[in-house]
Design a protein around this motif. Sequence first.
Motif, PDB file in Angstrom:
ATOM      1  N   ASP A   1      30.071 -16.111  11.092  1.00  0.00           N
ATOM      2  CA  ASP A   1      29.281 -15.637  11.201  1.00  0.00           C
ATOM      3  C   ASP A   1      28.285 -15.729  11.183  1.00  0.00           C
ATOM      4  N   GLN A   2      27.571 -17.297  11.025  1.00  0.00           N
ATOM      5  CA  GLN A   2      27.241 -17.725  10.880  1.00  0.00           C
ATOM      6  C   GLN A   2      26.435 -18.226  12.641  1.00  0.00           C
TER       7      GLN A   2
ATOM      8  N   ASP B   1      25.130 -15.312  14.039  1.00  0.00           N
ATOM      9  CA  ASP B   1      23.709 -15.429  13.587  1.00  0.00           C
ATOM     10  C   ASP B   1      22.046 -16.342  14.622  1.00  0.00           C
TER      11      ASP B   1
ATOM     12  N   LYS C   1      21.674 -15.242  17.620  1.00  0.00           N
ATOM     13  CA  LYS C   1      20.745 -14.616  17.805  1.00  0.00           C
ATOM     14  C   LYS C   1      19.348 -15.140  17.938  1.00  0.00           C
TER      15      LYS C   1
END
Length: 87
Positions: A21-22, A25, A28
């Motif tokens: 998830d990190q 992120d 992005k």
Amino acid sequence: MLEASFTTMLGSGEKATALMDQLLDMAKKTPFETSDLASGAKMLLQYGVSAESILPTLRMIGDVSTGNTEIFGRLTYVFGQIRSVGK
């Protein structure tokens, strides 16, 4: 597939999911693709960098590489080698 690899390396599915998830992120917000960051994270983990240090280390290397994927890969490799000998 990446998450399965991180699960094996981190010994926990929860830690692997959190790291993925990190990384998603971070991808992005930076010029790097998720695959570039995941590859760098796996390399750093293989060299003994702690899971907690992965993101700050990738940010530092990303800043130094000025967004160049090739340089990012090389710096990650060299950083891991240096780290593995305790310097």
